[in-house]
Scaffold this motif. Sequence first.
Motif, PDB file in Angstrom:
ATOM      1  N   VAL A 564       0.857  -1.096   0.034  1.00  0.00           N
ATOM      2  CA  VAL A 564       0.100   0.105   0.005  1.00  0.00           C
ATOM      3  C   VAL A 564       0.932   1.163  -0.148  1.00  0.00           C
ATOM      4  CG1 VAL A 564      -1.743   1.278   1.344  1.00  0.00           C
ATOM      5  CG2 VAL A 564      -1.960  -1.318   0.899  1.00  0.00           C
ATOM      6  N   MET A 565       1.833   1.132   0.721  1.00  0.00           N
ATOM      7  CA  MET A 565       2.860   2.372   0.930  1.00  0.00           C
ATOM      8  C   MET A 565       3.322   2.612  -0.684  1.00  0.00           C
ATOM      9  SD  MET A 565       4.508   1.767   4.479  1.00  0.00           S
ATOM     10  CE  MET A 565       5.311   3.304   4.768  1.00  0.00           C
ATOM     11  N   ALA A 566       3.813   1.367  -1.239  1.00  0.00           N
ATOM     12  CA  ALA A 566       4.505   1.800  -2.616  1.00  0.00           C
ATOM     13  C   ALA A 566       3.398   2.103  -3.625  1.00  0.00           C
ATOM     14  CB  ALA A 566       4.863   0.237  -3.112  1.00  0.00           C
ATOM     15  N   LEU A 567       2.203   1.671  -3.570  1.00  0.00           N
ATOM     16  CA  LEU A 567       1.019   2.572  -4.280  1.00  0.00           C
ATOM     17  C   LEU A 567       0.797   3.843  -3.984  1.00  0.00           C
ATOM     18  CD1 LEU A 567      -1.517  -0.654  -4.481  1.00  0.00           C
ATOM     19  CD2 LEU A 567       0.128   0.089  -6.163  1.00  0.00           C
ATOM     20  N   GLN A 568       0.956   4.039  -2.757  1.00  0.00           N
ATOM     21  CA  GLN A 568       0.722   5.570  -2.441  1.00  0.00           C
ATOM     22  C   GLN A 568       1.909   6.231  -3.173  1.00  0.00           C
ATOM     23  OE1 GLN A 568      -0.166   5.016   1.946  1.00  0.00           O
ATOM     24  NE2 GLN A 568      -1.498   6.643   1.666  1.00  0.00           N
ATOM     25  N   THR A 569       3.183   5.652  -2.869  1.00  0.00           N
ATOM     26  CA  THR A 569       4.115   6.724  -3.597  1.00  0.00           C
ATOM     27  C   THR A 569       4.045   6.703  -4.934  1.00  0.00           C
ATOM     28  OG1 THR A 569       5.690   5.830  -1.664  1.00  0.00           O
ATOM     29  CG2 THR A 569       6.799   6.645  -3.544  1.00  0.00           C
ATOM     30  N   GLN A 570       3.461   5.667  -5.800  1.00  0.00           N
ATOM     31  CA  GLN A 570       3.613   5.558  -7.097  1.00  0.00           C
ATOM     32  C   GLN A 570       2.589   6.559  -7.675  1.00  0.00           C
ATOM     33  OE1 GLN A 570       0.962   4.182  -9.456  1.00  0.00           O
ATOM     34  NE2 GLN A 570       2.381   4.459 -11.278  1.00  0.00           N
ATOM     35  N   SER A 571       1.412   6.775  -7.071  1.00  0.00           N
ATOM     36  CA  SER A 571       0.303   7.545  -7.553  1.00  0.00           C
ATOM     37  C   SER A 571       0.313   8.702  -6.809  1.00  0.00           C
ATOM     38  CB  SER A 571      -1.114   6.736  -7.129  1.00  0.00           C
ATOM     39  OG  SER A 571      -1.257   6.543  -5.639  1.00  0.00           O
ATOM     40  N   ASN A 572       1.226   9.115  -5.964  1.00  0.00           N
ATOM     41  CA  ASN A 572       1.175  10.276  -5.085  1.00  0.00           C
ATOM     42  C   ASN A 572      -0.063  10.602  -4.586  1.00  0.00           C
ATOM     43  OD1 ASN A 572       2.751  12.478  -4.510  1.00  0.00           O
ATOM     44  ND2 ASN A 572       2.313  13.777  -5.926  1.00  0.00           N
ATOM     45  N   LEU A 573      -0.482   9.734  -3.798  1.00  0.00           N
ATOM     46  CA  LEU A 573      -1.875  10.026  -2.856  1.00  0.00           C
ATOM     47  C   LEU A 573      -1.463   9.741  -1.601  1.00  0.00           C
ATOM     48  CD1 LEU A 573      -4.767  10.398  -2.980  1.00  0.00           C
ATOM     49  CD2 LEU A 573      -5.185   7.721  -3.088  1.00  0.00           C
ATOM     50  N   PHE A 574      -1.339  11.043  -0.829  1.00  0.00           N
ATOM     51  CA  PHE A 574      -0.771  10.855   0.321  1.00  0.00           C
ATOM     52  C   PHE A 574       0.407   9.986   0.884  1.00  0.00           C
ATOM     53  CE2 PHE A 574      -2.104  10.091   4.978  1.00  0.00           C
ATOM     54  CZ  PHE A 574      -1.448  11.652   5.592  1.00  0.00           C
ATOM     55  N   ARG A 575       1.280  10.378  -0.360  1.00  0.00           N
ATOM     56  CA  ARG A 575       2.326   9.162   0.158  1.00  0.00           C
ATOM     57  C   ARG A 575       3.137   9.388   1.448  1.00  0.00           C
ATOM     58  NH1 ARG A 575       7.124  10.798  -4.162  1.00  0.00           N
ATOM     59  NH2 ARG A 575       8.028   9.418  -2.682  1.00  0.00           N
ATOM     60  N   PRO A 576       3.460   8.476   1.951  1.00  0.00           N
ATOM     61  CA  PRO A 576       4.611   8.534   3.003  1.00  0.00           C
ATOM     62  C   PRO A 576       5.936   9.019   2.708  1.00  0.00           C
ATOM     63  CG  PRO A 576       4.136   6.252   2.549  1.00  0.00           C
ATOM     64  CD  PRO A 576       3.502   6.974   1.456  1.00  0.00           C
ATOM     65  N   ALA A 577       6.679   9.318   3.725  1.00  0.00           N
ATOM     66  CA  ALA A 577       8.083   9.727   3.550  1.00  0.00           C
ATOM     67  C   ALA A 577       8.947   8.451   3.088  1.00  0.00           C
ATOM     68  CB  ALA A 577       8.737  10.407   4.748  1.00  0.00           C
ATOM     69  N   SER A 578      10.083   8.831   2.360  1.00  0.00           N
ATOM     70  CA  SER A 578      10.771   7.526   1.678  1.00  0.00           C
ATOM     71  C   SER A 578      11.235   6.558   2.962  1.00  0.00           C
ATOM     72  CB  SER A 578      11.952   8.044   0.808  1.00  0.00           C
ATOM     73  OG  SER A 578      11.165   8.618  -0.410  1.00  0.00           O
ATOM     74  N   TRP A 579      11.857   7.484   4.037  1.00  0.00           N
ATOM     75  CA  TRP A 579      12.308   6.647   5.271  1.00  0.00           C
ATOM     76  C   TRP A 579      11.235   5.610   5.772  1.00  0.00           C
ATOM     77  CZ3 TRP A 579       9.944   7.334   9.720  1.00  0.00           C
ATOM     78  CH2 TRP A 579       9.173   8.564   9.850  1.00  0.00           C
ATOM     79  N   ALA A 580       9.939   6.107   5.853  1.00  0.00           N
ATOM     80  CA  ALA A 580       8.966   5.166   6.363  1.00  0.00           C
ATOM     81  C   ALA A 580       8.736   4.023   5.434  1.00  0.00           C
ATOM     82  CB  ALA A 580       7.685   6.200   6.339  1.00  0.00           C
ATOM     83  N   VAL A 581       8.799   4.075   4.319  1.00  0.00           N
ATOM     84  CA  VAL A 581       9.024   2.807   3.344  1.00  0.00           C
ATOM     85  C   VAL A 581      10.092   2.076   3.549  1.00  0.00           C
ATOM     86  CG1 VAL A 581       8.513   2.063   1.126  1.00  0.00           C
ATOM     87  CG2 VAL A 581       7.356   4.329   1.694  1.00  0.00           C
ATOM     88  N   LYS A 582      11.327   2.574   3.651  1.00  0.00           N
ATOM     89  CA  LYS A 582      12.371   1.577   3.906  1.00  0.00           C
ATOM     90  C   LYS A 582      12.304   1.085   5.321  1.00  0.00           C
ATOM     91  CE  LYS A 582      14.969   4.818   0.893  1.00  0.00           C
ATOM     92  NZ  LYS A 582      16.282   5.717   0.915  1.00  0.00           N
ATOM     93  N   VAL A 583      11.790   1.663   6.370  1.00  0.00           N
ATOM     94  CA  VAL A 583      11.766   1.173   7.788  1.00  0.00           C
ATOM     95  C   VAL A 583      10.760   0.062   7.607  1.00  0.00           C
ATOM     96  CG1 VAL A 583      11.094   1.575   9.932  1.00  0.00           C
ATOM     97  CG2 VAL A 583      12.494   3.280   8.786  1.00  0.00           C
ATOM     98  N   ALA A 584       9.611   0.182   7.136  1.00  0.00           N
ATOM     99  CA  ALA A 584       8.540  -1.054   6.799  1.00  0.00           C
ATOM    100  C   ALA A 584       9.169  -2.063   6.252  1.00  0.00           C
ATOM    101  CB  ALA A 584       7.226  -0.330   6.107  1.00  0.00           C
ATOM    102  N   MET A 585       9.802  -1.764   5.190  1.00  0.00           N
ATOM    103  CA  MET A 585      10.515  -3.015   4.310  1.00  0.00           C
ATOM    104  C   MET A 585      11.377  -3.453   5.058  1.00  0.00           C
ATOM    105  SD  MET A 585      11.748  -2.530   0.248  1.00  0.00           S
ATOM    106  CE  MET A 585      12.740  -1.395   0.890  1.00  0.00           C
ATOM    107  N   GLY A 586      12.186  -2.955   5.733  1.00  0.00           N
ATOM    108  CA  GLY A 586      13.196  -3.347   6.482  1.00  0.00           C
ATOM    109  C   GLY A 586      12.672  -4.297   7.679  1.00  0.00           C
ATOM    110  N   ILE A 587      11.624  -3.851   8.450  1.00  0.00           N
ATOM    111  CA  ILE A 587      10.909  -4.671   9.426  1.00  0.00           C
ATOM    112  C   ILE A 587      10.388  -5.899   8.763  1.00  0.00           C
ATOM    113  CG2 ILE A 587       8.992  -4.836  10.800  1.00  0.00           C
ATOM    114  CD1 ILE A 587       9.273  -2.020  11.381  1.00  0.00           C
ATOM    115  N   LEU A 588      10.009  -6.022   7.329  1.00  0.00           N
ATOM    116  CA  LEU A 588       9.395  -7.200   6.691  1.00  0.00           C
ATOM    117  C   LEU A 588      10.540  -7.846   6.287  1.00  0.00           C
ATOM    118  CD1 LEU A 588       7.395  -8.850   5.431  1.00  0.00           C
ATOM    119  CD2 LEU A 588       7.567  -7.314   3.320  1.00  0.00           C
ATOM    120  N   VAL A 589      11.606  -7.471   5.742  1.00  0.00           N
ATOM    121  CA  VAL A 589      12.857  -8.436   5.774  1.00  0.00           C
ATOM    122  C   VAL A 589      13.432  -9.177   6.928  1.00  0.00           C
ATOM    123  CG1 VAL A 589      15.327  -8.303   4.725  1.00  0.00           C
ATOM    124  CG2 VAL A 589      13.430  -6.992   3.373  1.00  0.00           C
ATOM    125  N   VAL A 590      13.442  -8.217   7.839  1.00  0.00           N
ATOM    126  CA  VAL A 590      14.166  -8.706   9.314  1.00  0.00           C
ATOM    127  C   VAL A 590      13.370  -9.931   9.766  1.00  0.00           C
ATOM    128  CG1 VAL A 590      14.807  -8.514  11.511  1.00  0.00           C
ATOM    129  CG2 VAL A 590      15.433  -6.808   9.866  1.00  0.00           C
TER     130      VAL A 590
END
Length: 902
Positions: A564-590
């Motif tokens: 969902v965060m990636a879709l928000q970033t792609q469509s520029n619809l209330f997109r989160p900050a890039s660091w937040a996407v990286k943190v969420a992805m990092g949590i998933l990877v860990v």
Amino acid sequence: MFTSLAVILAIVAILITLKAVGRISQLENEVSHLHKELAELRARWFERTTPSEQDQASPPQAPNTSAVQNVPKSEPSPVSEPIVVAQSAKEAPPPIVEPTLPSLDEVHIGGLAQSSESVFEKQASKLLTNIQENWLVWVGALAMLIGGGYLVQVIGSHIEFSPIMRVTITFSISLATVLAGEWFHRREQKSPDRAKRAKGFTYVPAAITGTGLTGIYCTVIFAFVFYQLLSPSASLLILAGAAFSSLALSLRQGPLMAVLGLIGGYSAPLWISGTEPNYFLLAGYITAISVAATLLMQKIRHAWISPSITIPHILWMLLLIESMPLEQLFSWLTMFLSLTLYLLFAVPRMGWMLKPRYRHCLGKWMHPPTGIALAITLLVLSALARMSTIETMQMVYFYTFFVAMIWLPAIRQSWSLRVYLPSILVPSTAIMLLSVALESIYMTEGKTPVLIAFGISIVLITFRTLSQTLAGDHSKLTGILFLVLAPSMTLITLLYIYEFMSSHVLGWTFFTALIAIYYALLGQRFKALALECSAIMHAIIAGTAFVWLSGTWLTTAISIQVAVMALQTQSNLFRPASWAVKVAMGILVVRLTLLPLIPEWQPIDSQHWAWVLISYLPSLVILAYARTVLHRSDTDLANWFEGAFLHVFLMAIFTQTNYWLTGHYGYLGDMDFTSAVVFANQALVMGLVYSYRSQFAQQLERVYQAYSYLLWSAFVLFIALLNSGESPLMVNNVSADAMPLFNMLSLGWLLPAAILLVTTYKRWNTLQIPYTFVAGFGLTLTAVWLGMSIRQFWQPISMTLDQPTGMAELFTYSIAGLIVGGLLTWGGVTRKTMTIQRIGLAVLACVALKVFLWDVRSLDGFWRAISFLGLGASLIALGWLFQKLNRSLAQSTEAQPEEHTE
């Protein structure tokens, strides 16, 4: 006895002070006289040595003429003149050198030499000089202060008069001392030299006046506590008048008067001992002293006054809290602790009207709001620790007190000075501790009011950080407090309620959702805050999911949120900050990395063959889709998703491979020989993959490199385990009946050795690890594999060291060593690599020693002769072969220059 001693000490202190005053006055007169004489000598010297304007304008003359002109005039004599003429005729006398002032360069050099001294040495020297010059005044002033307090105590307790007469005598003596100090001050002001001392800490009239004021403080307290001659209001009024008189006299008599006034004011209650003091009156007296000192600080603007107020005030409040009866404690807190918060925390920097733009003279360390907030919080917690029960009104006061600590610096303009921002953390933490204490100790039956009050406090904290941000404060701390403080408090409370208050978890989850909606609406309203607000909204959602979900459901939920965060970033619809996407992805990877090691995160039937598909496939699909979506809109995030997909894909492959080879997924508790073999190869290959990927990464280069080193370290540890605790020579891990070459020895030793040797040959990226080390490690593993394979081939039952070694196995080791050594030596000669050639020769030498020292010992007769003959023939043949090879290489080397010359 003690009373007589106190009177004697007081009289001696007064005599010492008067003697010091006389001595200082005499020394000052002498110093003034010396200064005048020195000034006169300097003036005469410059009149004699400085040339006149006419002399400076006249042209230079001959040396003999100048010498004659510089001879001092005297009465003519028949002897002096011929002497001068004769001397000038023979040789010119040396010119008279006039003294000159130092040049600018010399002054600059001297200044540099002085500046070379450290600041600490200068300050220490200055302090030492001050003590040496002024210690008499300081000791005398302190002695007079103590003597005045004891004198009031002696007169009030031991003189045989009526109570009114005792109080009258002590008050009269104290007032007379104040008047004497003022008279002495006016006398000192008549002399310009002595009048300047009023600005320093050595002013003698201030010492006398301070003694008198201390006597007045003690007299009022004595009259009220012991004899009840004054009402509480009258006592407080007189004490306030004395405090303000001290303020006025400090403006006239300088900082020493302020110091003595503070010492006398705060120490006055110590001179009067009582069985049951009036805690309200005593706290009112301390507060009056602090108010007067605060007014003085705002008038004369000395920064040292602030800590001189804060420290004794806090100590007195703590002493009163610890000794006060419980029935008076809460009413006392509501009055004086609130005044303490206002007086010490807010007024020194903001003024009485709490204006953020109030101009003050306080430095960072003279009035630290965070430290003062911490001290006041400790006062509240100490009072709370003494209370056995807390009612609803008392609970409301405690929450209101801490919220006021947060809002007080910003109550006028909705924003505060930046120096107050760190102090917000102190009451916020105190609110959480208060809630836990109320829930678990004081209000175990009614927990709902505690949660309601705590929720309102979080809302007010949220508005406080928002108002500071909207006021234009763009400091980093303001942004952190706005983004982190309220959400973290909410989520931590949700975790606590989930563990200890399960009946309220649904209601607090609803409140957490309201906080998330608040940040979402805030991001829609203020576009400048949209990225951060969206990130915080996702963080709150992830925290709520962590509480309500577990296992595969939580992993899938995090994956969906990343998509969902990636879709928000792609469509520029209330997109989160890039660091937040990286943190969420990092949590998933860990989480996916640790998934094989933590059974609680896995499906119930974790031994099923489809376990990896259930756990990893949804996340892989989502990461691949997110990478595809972001490939054109945000290349940076796309690279992060590509790296995450690569890592999760490798984890899925190797986890499934481990299941196929071992029959389980290799938890740490199920570690065995086969799992160690599989994990070693996995760690080696994944390390090479990440080292290769680091060559094309930008922001993740350091991450890939660190992960490569981590994986290679795990590979070394697994290899060490395979060669020690899980070694087939120690434990029967590899059967002697297994097919040679096609067994676990090849997977555990030959396969990683081949990977290392191919890495060296192909020059794959090994980061900072030298290829020589990689090749050496690979050759070592190959040698170990060869030795264990020979033993596994010849042993009929088990290849452990407990089994006997036959002659055929010993001969095989020698033949294998001979072949390996010969191949290495041949390779070193052909490649002209001396290192490989030396290694080969060393192997051959070891084989020869083994034959002579080990193999021959177990042989007799014909077989011993055959052994020696075979070894000798082999070595001779190898020597002849190497000689021929060396000649061929030499001839080819010589032929190449000849062809070149032709």
